[in-house]
Design a protein around this motif. Structure first.
Motif, short mmCIF file in Angstrom:
data_model
loop_
_atom_site.label_atom_id
_atom_site.label_comp_id
_atom_site.label_asym_id
_atom_site.label_seq_id
_atom_site.Cartn_x
_atom_site.Cartn_y
_atom_site.Cartn_z
N LEU A 191 0.82 -1.21 0.00
CA LEU A 191 0.00 0.00 0.00
C LEU A 191 0.86 1.26 0.00
O LEU A 191 0.42 2.32 -0.47
CB LEU A 191 -0.93 0.01 1.22
CG LEU A 191 -2.02 -1.07 1.24
CD1 LEU A 191 -2.80 -0.99 2.54
CD2 LEU A 191 -2.95 -0.93 0.04
N MET A 192 2.07 1.15 0.50
CA MET A 192 2.95 2.30 0.60
C MET A 192 4.01 2.33 -0.49
O MET A 192 4.72 3.33 -0.63
CB MET A 192 3.65 2.31 1.97
CG MET A 192 2.70 2.33 3.15
SD MET A 192 1.68 3.83 3.20
CE MET A 192 2.95 5.06 3.45
N LYS A 193 4.12 1.29 -1.28
CA LYS A 193 5.19 1.20 -2.26
C LYS A 193 4.67 0.54 -3.53
O LYS A 193 4.39 -0.66 -3.54
CB LYS A 193 6.37 0.40 -1.69
CG LYS A 193 7.62 0.45 -2.53
CD LYS A 193 8.76 -0.27 -1.85
CE LYS A 193 10.03 -0.18 -2.66
NZ LYS A 193 11.15 -0.89 -2.00
N SER A 194 4.55 1.32 -4.59
CA SER A 194 4.11 0.81 -5.88
C SER A 194 4.50 1.83 -6.94
O SER A 194 5.01 2.91 -6.64
CB SER A 194 2.59 0.57 -5.89
OG SER A 194 1.89 1.78 -5.67
N SER A 195 4.28 1.47 -8.21
CA SER A 195 4.60 2.38 -9.29
C SER A 195 3.66 3.59 -9.27
O SER A 195 2.53 3.52 -8.76
CB SER A 195 4.50 1.67 -10.65
OG SER A 195 3.22 1.10 -10.82
N LYS A 196 4.10 4.71 -9.83
CA LYS A 196 3.40 5.97 -9.68
C LYS A 196 2.08 6.01 -10.43
O LYS A 196 1.09 6.53 -9.93
CB LYS A 196 4.30 7.12 -10.14
CG LYS A 196 5.56 7.29 -9.30
CD LYS A 196 6.39 8.45 -9.81
CE LYS A 196 7.64 8.64 -8.97
NZ LYS A 196 8.48 9.78 -9.46
N ARG A 197 2.03 5.49 -11.65
CA ARG A 197 0.84 5.65 -12.49
C ARG A 197 -0.02 4.39 -12.53
O ARG A 197 -1.25 4.47 -12.44
CB ARG A 197 1.25 6.04 -13.90
CG ARG A 197 1.94 7.39 -14.01
CD ARG A 197 1.01 8.53 -13.62
NE ARG A 197 -0.24 8.48 -14.35
CZ ARG A 197 -0.41 8.96 -15.57
NH1 ARG A 197 0.60 9.54 -16.20
NH2 ARG A 197 -1.59 8.88 -16.16
N GLU A 202 6.76 -1.88 -8.33
CA GLU A 202 7.70 -0.82 -8.62
C GLU A 202 9.06 -1.37 -9.01
O GLU A 202 9.51 -2.40 -8.50
CB GLU A 202 7.84 0.10 -7.41
CG GLU A 202 8.72 1.31 -7.64
CD GLU A 202 8.89 2.15 -6.38
OE1 GLU A 202 9.28 3.32 -6.50
OE2 GLU A 202 8.63 1.61 -5.28
N VAL A 203 9.73 -0.66 -9.91
CA VAL A 203 11.11 -0.95 -10.29
C VAL A 203 11.94 0.28 -9.95
O VAL A 203 11.55 1.41 -10.27
CB VAL A 203 11.22 -1.28 -11.79
CG1 VAL A 203 12.67 -1.55 -12.18
CG2 VAL A 203 10.37 -2.49 -12.13
N TYR A 204 13.07 0.07 -9.31
CA TYR A 204 13.87 1.19 -8.83
C TYR A 204 15.35 0.80 -8.83
O TYR A 204 15.72 -0.35 -9.10
CB TYR A 204 13.42 1.60 -7.42
CG TYR A 204 13.47 0.47 -6.41
CD1 TYR A 204 14.61 0.24 -5.63
CD2 TYR A 204 12.38 -0.37 -6.23
CE1 TYR A 204 14.66 -0.80 -4.73
CE2 TYR A 204 12.41 -1.41 -5.33
CZ TYR A 204 13.56 -1.62 -4.57
OH TYR A 204 13.60 -2.66 -3.68
N LEU A 258 5.22 10.19 -17.51
CA LEU A 258 5.82 10.75 -16.31
C LEU A 258 6.47 12.08 -16.66
O LEU A 258 7.16 12.18 -17.68
CB LEU A 258 6.86 9.80 -15.71
CG LEU A 258 6.37 8.44 -15.20
CD1 LEU A 258 7.55 7.61 -14.73
CD2 LEU A 258 5.36 8.61 -14.08
N SER A 259 6.27 13.07 -15.83
CA SER A 259 6.95 14.35 -15.98
C SER A 259 8.25 14.29 -15.20
O SER A 259 8.27 14.37 -13.97
CB SER A 259 6.06 15.49 -15.47
OG SER A 259 6.71 16.73 -15.59
#
Length: 335
Positions: A191-197, A202-204, A258-259
């Protein structure tokens, strides 16, 4: 009169009452300072000294921001594959090949390369890479510091050894810095960590060395995937890049923008998309692009693709005189 003159000398600009009972005002001169002018002058001098000291040390925000941009956009030289295979230690670009997007009307076309993308606000305040650092897919084919990855060992492999399908490897990136290495990582979404859109996994990029950095290459055709297990990975060929810990495929969302600090780019996440035939969609396809031996600053993407054997242009058979023989027909190259 003597009192009036003394008042004007001591308090210029103040109102005073003359002997005849009339109000008079003495205007300030251009060189007159009001208030705590001595402290203001001292503060201005100290601010100027602090500014000059930071400028000499290169600590101004504009200078730190310029150094970060120079490192991220520094030209890089990709590795050249002599036998057509990918090896540990090679410097490559991860490119999502161009394909038509049928799920959205607006999307980024062309070949998209995987790039490191620092936070836009933090990038203006520091000359160092933040950890963890974000990723995106950009329309660029030029190898620079932000999109040049190194194939690293994961379990005791030797530098120079051929990378094989189903074998663990890591993807590291220096971002143009000489003493820094970040690893492509991923983990289960929360819930606190996922991709933005897309709100997917998530990949980081992180500097921590763990099993979350491990990836595997798979053959895109599922009917031949088991047969290709253990075979060398071809350079500049379509492959699947799956995360070992979560078994999710690296994906480029061309329709999710993404901007970033470098403009509008596409989101990158870890998710496997399957069609009705249980085959991975083109958004999960990637290529490990190597350097072009003909030019120092180009990649193998710059080479024109050779025509397929079954789609070659039919050439007519001509007579020695330059005219086509009667009844001559077009022929194709024998298979």
């Amino acid at each position: 009169m003597a009192t009036e003159r003394l008042t004007q000398a001591l308090c210029p600009g103040s109102l005073f009452v003359g002997e005849q009972g009339t109000m008079a005002q003495n205007l300030y001169g251009p060189g007159v300072r009001m208030g705590n002018w001595n402290e203001d002058v001292y503060l201005e001098e100290e601010l100027m000294k602090d500014f000059l000291a930071k400028r000499d040390k290169g600590q101004l925000l504009i200078q730190r921001n310029r150094r970060l941009k120079e490192n991220l956009l520094r030209p890089m030289q990709l590795s050249i594959s002599e036998d057509g295979y990918i090896r540990y230690g090679d410097k490559v670009m991860l490119v999502n090949p161009d394909h038509p997007e049928t799920e959205a009307d607006l999307f980024l076309g062309g070949d998209l390369s995987l790039c490191m993308t620092p936070d836009e606000i933090k990038a203006h305040l520091s000359d160092e890479l933040e950890v963890p650092c974000g990723l995106s897919a950009a329309q660029t084919k030029i190898p620079v510091g932000r999109n040049t990855f190194t194939i690293l060992c994961a379990a005791g492999e030797v530098i120079g050894q051929v990378l094989r399908y189903g074998q663990n490897f890591r993807l590291g990136i220096a971002g143009g810095f000489a003493d820094r290495m970040l690893y492509l990582s991923s983990d289960h979404r929360t819930l606190m960590k996922s991709s933005k859109r897309s709100w997917l996994q998530e990949v980081y990029l992180t500097d921590e060395d763990s099993y979350l950095n491990c990836w595997q290459a798979a053959f895109p055709d599922p009917q031949l995937r088991l047969e290709y297990e253990g075979f060398p990975v071809l350079a500049n060929a379509k492959i699947l890049i799956n995360h070992c810990h979560t078994n999710r495929g690296l994906v480029a969302h061309r329709h999710l923008f993404l901007s970033t600090y470098f403009g509008k780019e596409a989101e990158v996440a870890a998710h496997t998309y399957l069609d009705s035939h249980r085959v991975e969609k083109p958004k999960n396809h990637w290529m490990l692009v190597t350097g072009n031996p003909r030019k120092d600053s180009s990649t193998m993407l710059d080479l024109p693709k050779p025509p397929a054997e079954d789609t070659r242009v039919l050439e007519p058979v001509a007579e020695p005189g330059g005219r086509n023989a009667p009844g001559a027909h077009a022929c194709t190259r024998p298979m």
